[in-house]
Design an enzyme around this catalytic site. Sequence first.
Site, PDB file in Angstrom:
ATOM      1  N   HIS A   1       7.407  -6.293   5.318  1.00  0.00           N
ATOM      2  CA  HIS A   1       7.996  -5.098   4.719  1.00  0.00           C
ATOM      3  C   HIS A   1       8.397  -4.112   5.811  1.00  0.00           C
ATOM      4  O   HIS A   1       7.630  -3.862   6.725  1.00  0.00           O
ATOM      5  CB  HIS A   1       7.002  -4.420   3.767  1.00  0.00           C
ATOM      6  CG  HIS A   1       6.959  -5.042   2.412  1.00  0.00           C
ATOM      7  ND1 HIS A   1       6.424  -4.426   1.317  1.00  0.00           N
ATOM      8  CD2 HIS A   1       7.418  -6.242   1.979  1.00  0.00           C
ATOM      9  CE1 HIS A   1       6.548  -5.211   0.251  1.00  0.00           C
ATOM     10  NE2 HIS A   1       7.131  -6.321   0.638  1.00  0.00           N
TER      11      HIS A   1
ATOM     12  N   TYR B   1       3.656   4.364  -3.484  1.00  0.00           N
ATOM     13  CA  TYR B   1       2.491   5.246  -3.585  1.00  0.00           C
ATOM     14  C   TYR B   1       2.928   6.436  -4.436  1.00  0.00           C
ATOM     15  O   TYR B   1       3.791   7.205  -4.023  1.00  0.00           O
ATOM     16  CB  TYR B   1       2.075   5.741  -2.200  1.00  0.00           C
ATOM     17  CG  TYR B   1       1.414   4.701  -1.327  1.00  0.00           C
ATOM     18  CD1 TYR B   1       2.164   3.781  -0.595  1.00  0.00           C
ATOM     19  CD2 TYR B   1       0.016   4.657  -1.210  1.00  0.00           C
ATOM     20  CE1 TYR B   1       1.547   2.836   0.227  1.00  0.00           C
ATOM     21  CE2 TYR B   1      -0.614   3.720  -0.395  1.00  0.00           C
ATOM     22  CZ  TYR B   1       0.161   2.816   0.309  1.00  0.00           C
ATOM     23  OH  TYR B   1      -0.461   1.885   1.116  1.00  0.00           O
TER      24      TYR B   1
ATOM     25  N   PRO C   1      -9.024   3.294   0.520  1.00  0.00           N
ATOM     26  CA  PRO C   1      -7.974   2.282   0.699  1.00  0.00           C
ATOM     27  C   PRO C   1      -6.547   2.828   0.808  1.00  0.00           C
ATOM     28  O   PRO C   1      -5.623   2.063   1.079  1.00  0.00           O
ATOM     29  CB  PRO C   1      -8.109   1.416  -0.562  1.00  0.00           C
ATOM     30  CG  PRO C   1      -8.753   2.296  -1.570  1.00  0.00           C
ATOM     31  CD  PRO C   1      -9.650   3.220  -0.815  1.00  0.00           C
TER      32      PRO C   1
ATOM     33  N   LYS D   1      -6.146   0.580   5.761  1.00  0.00           N
ATOM     34  CA  LYS D   1      -6.648   0.408   7.126  1.00  0.00           C
ATOM     35  C   LYS D   1      -7.906  -0.455   7.255  1.00  0.00           C
ATOM     36  O   LYS D   1      -8.222  -0.919   8.360  1.00  0.00           O
ATOM     37  CB  LYS D   1      -6.953   1.785   7.746  1.00  0.00           C
ATOM     38  CG  LYS D   1      -5.714   2.590   8.092  1.00  0.00           C
ATOM     39  CD  LYS D   1      -5.021   2.058   9.336  1.00  0.00           C
ATOM     40  CE  LYS D   1      -3.586   2.464   9.413  1.00  0.00           C
ATOM     41  NZ  LYS D   1      -2.625   1.389   9.358  1.00  0.00           N
TER      42      LYS D   1
ATOM     43  N   TYR E   1       0.742   4.192   9.789  1.00  0.00           N
ATOM     44  CA  TYR E   1       0.699   3.149   8.759  1.00  0.00           C
ATOM     45  C   TYR E   1       0.869   1.753   9.359  1.00  0.00           C
ATOM     46  O   TYR E   1       0.142   0.821   8.998  1.00  0.00           O
ATOM     47  CB  TYR E   1       1.782   3.422   7.701  1.00  0.00           C
ATOM     48  CG  TYR E   1       1.553   2.656   6.422  1.00  0.00           C
ATOM     49  CD1 TYR E   1       0.740   3.163   5.412  1.00  0.00           C
ATOM     50  CD2 TYR E   1       2.131   1.412   6.226  1.00  0.00           C
ATOM     51  CE1 TYR E   1       0.513   2.449   4.244  1.00  0.00           C
ATOM     52  CE2 TYR E   1       1.907   0.690   5.061  1.00  0.00           C
ATOM     53  CZ  TYR E   1       1.099   1.214   4.079  1.00  0.00           C
ATOM     54  OH  TYR E   1       0.867   0.501   2.922  1.00  0.00           O
TER      55      TYR E   1
HETATM   56  C1  PHB Z   1      -3.211  -3.766  -1.879  1.00  0.00           C
HETATM   57  O1  PHB Z   1      -2.169  -4.424  -2.006  1.00  0.00           O
HETATM   58  O2  PHB Z   1      -4.293  -4.190  -2.292  1.00  0.00           O
HETATM   59  C2  PHB Z   1      -3.171  -2.457  -1.209  1.00  0.00           C
HETATM   60  C3  PHB Z   1      -1.984  -2.008  -0.650  1.00  0.00           C
HETATM   61  C4  PHB Z   1      -1.936  -0.772  -0.043  1.00  0.00           C
HETATM   62  C5  PHB Z   1      -3.061   0.018   0.003  1.00  0.00           C
HETATM   63  C6  PHB Z   1      -4.254  -0.420  -0.545  1.00  0.00           C
HETATM   64  C7  PHB Z   1      -4.305  -1.675  -1.162  1.00  0.00           C
HETATM   65  O3  PHB Z   1      -2.997   1.249   0.580  1.00  0.00           O
END
Ligand code: PHB
Length: 390
Positions: free
Chosen positions: A72, A201, A292, A296, A384
């Site tokens: 990505h 997000y 989460p 990280k 990120y």
């Molecule tokens: C996930 O795909 O499980 C995932 C992706 C991004 C995050 C946390 C979990 O910030």
Amino acid sequence: MRTQVGIVGAGPAGLTLAHLLHVVGIESVILEHRSRDYIEHRVRAGVLEHAIAELLVDAGAGDRLRREGIVHHGIELQFAGERHRISLSELADGRTIVIYGQTEVVKDLVALRLDTGLPLLFEVSDVSVDALESERPVVRYRHDGEAQVLECDVIAGCDGFHGICRPSIPTSVLREFSREYDFGWLGILAAVAPSNDELVYAHHERGFALLSLRSPELSRLYIQCRPDEDLDGWPDERVWEELQIRLGLDGWTLAEGRVLEKGVTGMRSYVAEPMRHGRLFLAGDAAHIVPPTGAKGLNLALHDVQVLADALGAWYRTGSQALLDAYSAECLRRVWRAEHFSWWMTSMLHRADADGDFGLRLQLSQLRYVTTSHAAATSLAENYVGLERV
Ligand code: PHB
Ligand code: APR
């Protein structure tokens, strides 16, 4: 039994460490208290930083990752009914992220380990570590009903947040830093093609939501909930309804599918210092936890074991302890950067009732800033995808 490195825990940290050591000719024994089936079916994180994906590929553990991992180049932030793209690769010198489930990383590493025929013991119990300040630390455990002692040169505590290694460090030595959040994530894995090409997000007045994925056929979705949320109150229809509200936009709806897995994860920030005591080295969740939101946790765990494998390699090759002595400080620099980034992303995106409308206005201002200022977007992007230097 004797070995060079005794590894407690077969999560991503323990399995990767064993593999990196094997590549440079260092022996290890991995002791895991769960079954193989259990660790290969636990649904966990799914985002690999650029350099961490490269670490696995370079170590010969990335064949399937290279084939099936989805690269990505950006992520999207949604707030106030708008979606804004952060172009990670443009802002962070071409670096990207790879979507590949932690579960798949674990399966690949278990298969590699079993191929080598080297020891990886499942369903061990009563694990304890001893003589940490001597040159012959030991791990005691039971396997197939028999009490065993594993003598080691060093022990790697890769046994996660609830493991036994960290509590074996005297309280007079260990400093702990932590923050609790009064929310968690309810996550589902669903058999439906992801509704968006990139992660979304979403900030929403009802609470945070995240659209993620595992493959072209599998979506991973989360909604902010209470840390002790009762899943009984969340039949699949209600989860989809809430996801539609929080992720929905004019002209865009979320595709729904069969829910394959559902769970609640609590959230916490936690760091233990130092990450070493005598001949015991902590790595991954055994030493630190991040919420989460910054994706990280897995990346930090793999970074720790990369540093540890390099330090052990140098020690066995040259006899110099310099890198082992630097291990804790070296890891903690990256850990604290990730702690800040994860806390910051979490605070910007989640509904926090205690902060009231003032807090809400601050979040929206920060989101607007991050999505309009090149400098602010660059800061998010480089954290990120993983900073090259910390
Ligand atoms: C996930 O795909 O499980 C995932 C992706 C991004 C995050 C946390 C979990 O910030
Ligand atoms: N003896 C042996 N094994 C143990 C013990 C014990 N006493 N206690 C725990 N374990 C095992 C667990 O069953 C687990 O398989 O240690 C392993 C630790 O693995 P993880 O919890 O996955 O931790 P780590 O390898 O550090 O990976 C960190 O996991 O929680 C996610 O977000 C986190 O992605 C990050 C990653």
